[in-house]
Design a protein around this motif. Structure first.
Motif, PDB file in Angstrom:
ATOM      1  N   LEU A   1     -46.096  97.937  -1.162  1.00  0.00           N
ATOM      2  CA  LEU A   1     -45.368  99.150  -1.642  1.00  0.00           C
ATOM      3  C   LEU A   1     -44.101  98.948  -2.090  1.00  0.00           C
ATOM      4  CD1 LEU A   1     -46.589 101.347   1.297  1.00  0.00           C
ATOM      5  CD2 LEU A   1     -47.008 101.766  -0.918  1.00  0.00           C
TER       6      LEU A   1
ATOM      7  N   THR B   1     -49.239  95.576   3.573  1.00  0.00           N
ATOM      8  CA  THR B   1     -48.924  96.821   2.889  1.00  0.00           C
ATOM      9  C   THR B   1     -47.640  97.134   2.563  1.00  0.00           C
ATOM     10  OG1 THR B   1     -51.004  97.600   3.900  1.00  0.00           O
ATOM     11  CG2 THR B   1     -49.820  99.293   2.773  1.00  0.00           C
TER      12      THR B   1
ATOM     13  N   GLY C   1     -54.911  98.528   1.910  1.00  0.00           N
ATOM     14  CA  GLY C   1     -53.921  98.138   3.054  1.00  0.00           C
ATOM     15  C   GLY C   1     -53.803  99.462   3.943  1.00  0.00           C
ATOM     16  N   LEU C   2     -53.492 100.598   3.349  1.00  0.00           N
ATOM     17  CA  LEU C   2     -53.377 101.952   4.014  1.00  0.00           C
ATOM     18  C   LEU C   2     -54.742 102.441   4.686  1.00  0.00           C
ATOM     19  CD1 LEU C   2     -51.355 103.636   1.607  1.00  0.00           C
ATOM     20  CD2 LEU C   2     -50.343 102.669   3.695  1.00  0.00           C
TER      21      LEU C   2
ATOM     22  N   THR D   1     -52.066  94.011   8.762  1.00  0.00           N
ATOM     23  CA  THR D   1     -52.390  94.690   7.400  1.00  0.00           C
ATOM     24  C   THR D   1     -51.015  95.640   7.108  1.00  0.00           C
ATOM     25  OG1 THR D   1     -53.617  96.530   8.605  1.00  0.00           O
ATOM     26  CG2 THR D   1     -54.894  94.672   8.047  1.00  0.00           C
TER      27      THR D   1
ATOM     28  N   CYS E   1     -45.095 101.382   7.356  1.00  0.00           N
ATOM     29  CA  CYS E   1     -45.793 100.111   7.634  1.00  0.00           C
ATOM     30  C   CYS E   1     -44.873  98.940   8.178  1.00  0.00           C
ATOM     31  CB  CYS E   1     -46.430  99.675   6.263  1.00  0.00           C
ATOM     32  SG  CYS E   1     -47.519 101.051   5.776  1.00  0.00           S
TER      33      CYS E   1
ATOM     34  N   THR F   1     -55.135  99.603   7.731  1.00  0.00           N
ATOM     35  CA  THR F   1     -54.252  99.879   8.845  1.00  0.00           C
ATOM     36  C   THR F   1     -54.620 101.063   9.781  1.00  0.00           C
ATOM     37  OG1 THR F   1     -52.556  98.701   7.468  1.00  0.00           O
ATOM     38  CG2 THR F   1     -51.669 100.115   9.496  1.00  0.00           C
TER      39      THR F   1
ATOM     40  N   GLU G   1     -52.948  98.515  -2.431  1.00  0.00           N
ATOM     41  CA  GLU G   1     -52.226  99.177  -1.602  1.00  0.00           C
ATOM     42  C   GLU G   1     -53.174 100.195  -0.814  1.00  0.00           C
ATOM     43  OE1 GLU G   1     -49.350 101.143  -3.907  1.00  0.00           O
ATOM     44  OE2 GLU G   1     -48.264  99.508  -4.475  1.00  0.00           O
TER      45      GLU G   1
END
Length: 246
Positions: free
Chosen positions: A128, A124, A102-103, A120, A163, A106, A99
């Motif tokens: 989540l 993500t 991915g954050l 991405t 997201c 992004t 996670e």
């Protein structure tokens, strides 16, 4: 005293030049050419093969999803209500690490204005949602379950929604960019878009009526022994555009 009267006429193109097509105009077919039919052309056969492979791939993915339905029923009837995990900590740390990756990715793609942030962001959002589901489903009753529910409602689910929205907007931007490129899909998604005509070089453009009139006056001045600007022969001077009377 000399007076000049002018009659305006549409400028004629230079011999051997082809007028530039208007923006958005559809080129007329050549005389004697057979009308183009949908799905014909040198690239029709490779396109049909790609479409066939895409249909088979889509059918296989859908069949895999349908095959999971009876498997879920089997798991619901056979799995115990509780179990002891051997690597419980590693599982949660690995999920949180994915996670975070991915954050961060992004955010960096958004800063760089790279439309691939939609990829991405979508991954993500799924991570989540998985975290929120597993956290609330595996938490024991009492204080830990309330804490898991609070994290899911106020942290994980809102971030997953953001997201998801980014993934949708980014995918639309990528699709619009692809449609604007030469060879992209048309407005109905049925075929490639013909490339826009290239702009005509400045030296080949048809001059305006006022410019043609100025060139005619300059040529007349040259015939009378005055200085003529260089390059005056490269412009169009319609015949019979000017008349003189004394």
């Amino acid at each position: 005293m000399r007076s000049a009267s002018t009659t305006t006429a549409s400028p004629a193109p230079r011999p051997g030049t082809v007028p530039a097509p208007r923006p958005g105009a559809v080129p007329a077919p050549r005389p004697g050419a057979a009308p183009a039919t949908p799905g014909s052309g040198p690239h029709a056969e490779p396109r049909r093969r790609r479409e066939t492979r895409s249909r088979w791939l889509a059918s296989g993915i859908a069949a895999a999803g349908i095959g999971l339905i009876p498997w879920m029923v089997i798991l619901a009837r056979t799995l115990p209500s509780s179990a002891r995990a051997a690597h419980w900590g590693a599982a949660w740390v690995g999920l949180d690490a994915l996670e975070a990756l991915g954050l961060i990715t992004t955010g960096l793609l958004l800063i760089r204005r790279d439309s691939r942030y939609c990829l991405t962001a979508a991954a993500t959002a799924v991570l989540l949602l998985t975290d929120a589901w597993l956290d609330t489903a595996t938490a024991p009753p009492g204080r830990e379950q309330l804490l898991a529910a609070g994290l899911a409602l106020f942290a994980e689910l809102p971030t997953a929604a953001i997201c998801g929205a980014l993934a949708i907007s980014g995918s639309r931007r990528l699709e619009d960019r692809r449609d604007r490129r030469p060879g992209g899909r048309d407005a109905h998604g049925s075929g490639p878009v013909p490339p826009e005509p290239r702009p005509v070089p400045h030296s080949r453009r048809r001059p305006a009526e006022g410019q043609c009139q100025q060139d005619a006056d300059a040529q007349r001045a040259g015939q009378e022994g005055m200085w003529v600007p260089s390059g005056i022969q490269d412009r169009c001077v319609p015949a019979g555009q000017t008349t003189r009377s004394s």
